[in-house]
Design an enzyme around this catalytic site. Sequence first.
Site, short mmCIF file in Angstrom:
data_model
loop_
_atom_site.label_atom_id
_atom_site.label_comp_id
_atom_site.label_asym_id
_atom_site.label_seq_id
_atom_site.Cartn_x
_atom_site.Cartn_y
_atom_site.Cartn_z
N CYS A 14 0.87 -1.17 0.00
CA CYS A 14 0.00 0.00 0.00
C CYS A 14 0.91 1.22 0.00
O CYS A 14 2.11 1.12 0.24
CB CYS A 14 -0.90 0.05 1.24
N GLY A 41 -0.22 0.33 -4.95
CA GLY A 41 -1.55 -0.23 -4.74
C GLY A 41 -2.52 0.27 -5.78
O GLY A 41 -2.59 1.48 -6.02
N ASN A 113 0.08 1.18 5.85
CA ASN A 113 0.85 0.33 4.94
C ASN A 113 1.56 -0.71 5.79
O ASN A 113 2.32 -0.36 6.68
CB ASN A 113 1.86 1.16 4.16
N GLY A 114 1.30 -1.98 5.51
CA GLY A 114 1.95 -3.04 6.27
C GLY A 114 1.01 -4.18 6.54
O GLY A 114 -0.04 -4.32 5.90
N TYR A 256 12.21 -4.67 -6.01
CA TYR A 256 11.07 -4.61 -6.92
C TYR A 256 10.02 -3.55 -6.57
O TYR A 256 9.53 -2.85 -7.43
CB TYR A 256 10.41 -5.99 -6.96
#
Length: 474
Positions: A14, A41, A113-114, A256
């Site tokens: 995210c 995201g 985020n996580g 990535y």
Amino acid sequence: MQYDSVFDKWHEECGVFGIYDTTLPVMSYAYWGLFALQHRGQESAGIAISDGTHIELVKGMGLVTEAIKELPPLKGYIAGGHVRYSTTGSNNPRNIQPLVIHYQGGDMAVAHNGNLTNAYALRKELEDKGSIFQTTMDSEVIVSLIARSKAASTEDRIIEAVNRVEGAFSLVITTNTKLIGVRDANGFRPLCLGKTANGYVISSESCALDAIKATFVRDIKPGEMVIIDENGVRSRFIKEEALLPQQSLCIFEYIYFARSDSNIDGQNVYAARINMGRELARETKYDADLVMSIPDSGTAAALGYSRESGIPFGEGLVKNRYMGRTFIKPDQSERDLAVRMKLNAVPDVVRGKRIVLVDDSIVRGTTSGIIVRMLKEAGAKEVYMCVSSPAIEYPCHYGIDTSVRKELIAATHSVEQIREYIGADKLHYLSREGLCRAIEALEERELCFACFDGHYAVEVPKEEEEGGKYVLED
């Protein structure tokens, strides 16, 4: 859209973004910031804006441009935003972030985020005490803990809450009068601080600061809370610094996930990827005619391989950039066609060549074989597959939507077996030592390698061991 079965890629997690500025149209700036973080995201997006008294929310499904087709005329000076790829909880409208609550402490919007490894246990505990949940996201556990806290201040409520959760979290929290950023004690996910002419910005990546012409100030430290209000910016730690664990930044941010123009914890992402290619060239020393990448994930590493080896770089695969997101889940018979809709070989480039083909990872191995075969059908003499990371043998539980272990090809096959399976003439994975050399700004002990070696910095509960994305759905 749990996993891109066409490109055989893990999805990003995210992206979070927040801005505090009394002189700018913060809704527009948050929109632009999220647009720059779109790679993190693509399922949904939302922006919460505060005028000092109330928080309003605009949100929707899809890409930022789909989710927020027209910016509403909301006035305010604090905005927090989120782009989502689900790692816990399914992809549906009720799981769009930021999550907005109205409680005795005022209004609050939380963007996360996580992935929390103890979300299941905490949610069960909270439900037993009467809490009601509207979503199936682990993020709502954080919101509930904040709302139930008896601490005197908003900051203390947040600190009390995040000290109960385990796993990965980078948070952007919008209150009526403050913008707050929090990074988990292990620093699994990135978070940085930027400066506008008259305010401040918090973002998952520095590329979003560049997009709105904000100045990068610094990375937010693991375990740090940054508070921005009318008095400027200050920081606290969620626990005593002496009690903070060793940093464990996700190595895949560099391999990535992050955008190549970002800087994370002092390391430029593009430079790290170039270095990964150089290390691959040093380790393999292949005698070949052409270096090429699987676009776009392997391009920077392929350029690094070419520069180090002296073998020319060429674009032997063309990507259909209008393909969009992959919603189909093809079976094996359909996957070949689906890959060919996204990629096409250029016979005049690859014909008669011994090719070094560079990509960032192999997850299930479903796509690599199709691409190798495509190149050979176009006339390639030999294909030497080079991967700019070690073999992925374990799932990630800290914010990446990964396969269960038995579906990871490297967990059940040797390198030689994988080579035979994908039809490559040679196959080489970058060594851990080479990967560490490529990321020059951080030491090995500051990075998380759990997907390669299974050594998890935060314990993974049994119910999450084989994938916990839908653990809260029931």
